[in-house]
Design an enzyme around this catalytic site. Structure first.
Site, mmCIF file in Angstrom:
data_model
loop_
_atom_site.group_PDB
_atom_site.id
_atom_site.type_symbol
_atom_site.label_atom_id
_atom_site.label_comp_id
_atom_site.label_asym_id
_atom_site.label_seq_id
_atom_site.Cartn_x
_atom_site.Cartn_y
_atom_site.Cartn_z
ATOM 1 N N PRO A 1 -6.844 -12.351 -0.498
ATOM 2 C CA PRO A 1 -6.011 -11.146 -0.454
ATOM 3 C C PRO A 1 -5.095 -11.108 -1.669
ATOM 4 O O PRO A 1 -4.459 -12.105 -2.009
ATOM 5 C CB PRO A 1 -5.212 -11.320 0.841
ATOM 6 C CG PRO A 1 -5.216 -12.784 1.106
ATOM 7 C CD PRO A 1 -6.505 -13.312 0.564
ATOM 8 N N ALA B 1 -2.105 -8.552 -3.440
ATOM 9 C CA ALA B 1 -1.261 -7.373 -3.261
ATOM 10 C C ALA B 1 -1.607 -6.304 -4.282
ATOM 11 O O ALA B 1 -1.703 -6.571 -5.479
ATOM 12 C CB ALA B 1 0.211 -7.763 -3.390
ATOM 13 N N CYS C 1 2.312 -17.945 -0.891
ATOM 14 C CA CYS C 1 2.917 -17.054 -1.885
ATOM 15 C C CYS C 1 4.050 -17.760 -2.626
ATOM 16 O O CYS C 1 4.971 -18.296 -2.002
ATOM 17 C CB CYS C 1 3.447 -15.795 -1.216
ATOM 18 S SG CYS C 1 4.143 -14.619 -2.403
ATOM 19 N N ARG D 1 -8.307 -14.061 -8.735
ATOM 20 C CA ARG D 1 -8.229 -13.359 -10.020
ATOM 21 C C ARG D 1 -9.568 -13.229 -10.744
ATOM 22 O O ARG D 1 -9.752 -12.331 -11.560
ATOM 23 C CB ARG D 1 -7.226 -14.087 -10.929
ATOM 24 C CG ARG D 1 -5.792 -14.038 -10.422
ATOM 25 C CD ARG D 1 -4.884 -14.935 -11.259
ATOM 26 N NE ARG D 1 -5.271 -16.336 -11.174
ATOM 27 C CZ ARG D 1 -5.049 -17.239 -12.132
ATOM 28 N NH1 ARG D 1 -4.466 -16.861 -13.268
ATOM 29 N NH2 ARG D 1 -5.411 -18.489 -11.962
#
Length: 381
Positions: A28, A30, A113, A242
């Site tokens: 996931p 953002a 995170c 990424r």
């Protein structure tokens, strides 16, 4: 591109009742892994595709923006959602809402995170340091999910920094408290996305956690990277973040690699432009024209990474305002330009390492189970 085929036996990954073949999960991200991007990625290969992070409190309060983010395509199976929370009761209530209303088939949890606005309130990668609180959250959430037959998984980092490593304790706790799988981003919070991921930590976690799958995350920018991670660490699957930015066809390459097949021919610039247009169309369907035009702009540099696209054209794509303008810009590209070798390397944010911002006295007592005041996070990060 080098011909990559599987030189090892493909790991068998099962998360709860779901066979994940190939053993690949989209991390996931953002502002990235909305339903449009997930659908685009799924058109290239199978796996689990996780939506943007959803805040548990926003689910409980039924925040309209969050409920819109909790959207899945009709072909998404399993529908995978990541929850963020720091309060065992709120997390469990959010899980019950999601499962009770049939909103997702798999729930992941975010304890990785590294962003300062998250860690300064005790959330994200800071939280596993508080072992009892971490155990409470996992236990209550996993129990609520299990009542509905939904697997609950846990993602975390190596630790806060090199002096405060938490991943082995976090893995053992998650395993003991009912998690269906764990994922390790092999960096500390202090590293953020800089430097290299330490895959030896994934191998160590795999040795420590023996009854549930262990997935590895960090620096998978090619199919070869994924096979090498499995080979070097023994992990049960890989989590890709990424590496797929501006390159959703990476999932097709991963599927071929884990299936022992030759790599598909990488797309030329004309084919990349078709993917970009498809991505934009899907965003328009999900969010409407204006928001879609704003959203797709950030993807442009990733799609065109390494290609011979002049500065004037790049500016035009970065300021896109309509589908007609997109078509005009695409027409000006050199459609025959081959996929550049340089575009297969690292992409996305990297930044610099730095001191992790934590609540006052956070490191004083790892067994303190008081809930921090970090529940005002917005969904999506």
């Amino acid at each position: 591109m080098e011909d990559v085929t599987a030189t090892l036996s493909k790991p068998s990954l099962k998360i709860g009742p779901y066979e994940v073949d190939p053993p690949v999960v989209l991390a996931p991200m953002a502002g990235i892994t909305n339903v449009a991007f997930r659908q685009l990625c799924q058109e290239y290969g199978a796996g689990i595709y996780v939506c943007e992070m959803i805040t548990a409190r926003a689910v409980v309060e039924r925040h309209p923006g969050t409920m819109h983010m909790m959207t899945f395509g009709e072909n998404e199976k399993p529908r995978s959602m990541q929850l963020y929370g720091v309060d065992p009761k709120t997390m469990a209530e959010a899980v019950r809402i999601i499962t009770g209303e049939g909103l997702a088939d798999h729930i992941d949890s975010n304890f990785g995170c590294p962003v300062a606005k998250v860690t300064r309130k005790g959330g994200g990668a800071a939280l596993p340091f508080k072992r009892k609180l971490f155990a409470d959250i996992v236990r209550e959430s996993a129990k609520a999910a299990a009542e509905a037959g939904v697997p609950f998984t846990v993602k975390f980092r190596v630790g806060i920094d090199d002096d405060h490593l938490t991943y082995l304790d976090a893995g053992r706790i998650a395993e003991a408290e009912g998690a269906a799988a764990v994922s390790l981003h092999a960096r500390t919070a202090a590293q953020r996305y800089s430097g290299q991921a330490d895959w030896t930590k994934i191998a160590a976690l795999k040795e420590a956690v023996t009854s549930i799958p262990v997935l590895g995350n960090g620096d998978i920018f090619s199919a070869e990277d994924a096979l090498r991670m499995v080979d070097e660490t023994g992990c049960d699957g890989v989590v890709v973040g990424r590496g797929c930015l501006g390159r959703p066809w990476l999932f097709g390459e991963l599927e071929a690699a884990f299936g022992g097949r030759p790599q598909p021919t990488p797309p030329n610039l004309g084919e990349v432009a078709k993917v970009l247009r498809r991505h934009t169309e899907l965003l328009v369907e999900h969010d409407g024209h204006d928001k879609a035009m704003r959203d797709i702009r950030k993807h442009m540099a990733w799609y065109f990474m390494g290609f011979p696209v002049g500065s004037e054209l790049r500016r035009g794509f970065a300021m896109l305002s309509s589908m007609d303008q997109l078509d005009d810009l695409i027409a000006k590209l050199d459609h025959d330009a081959p996929f550049p070798t340089a575009a297969t390397g690292p992409r996305g944010r990297q930044g610099s390492p730095g001191k992790v911002t934590l609540p006052h006295g956070w490191l004083d007592d790892p067994d303190d189970d008081c809930v921090p005041e970090a529940e005002d996070m917005h969904s999506g990060g």
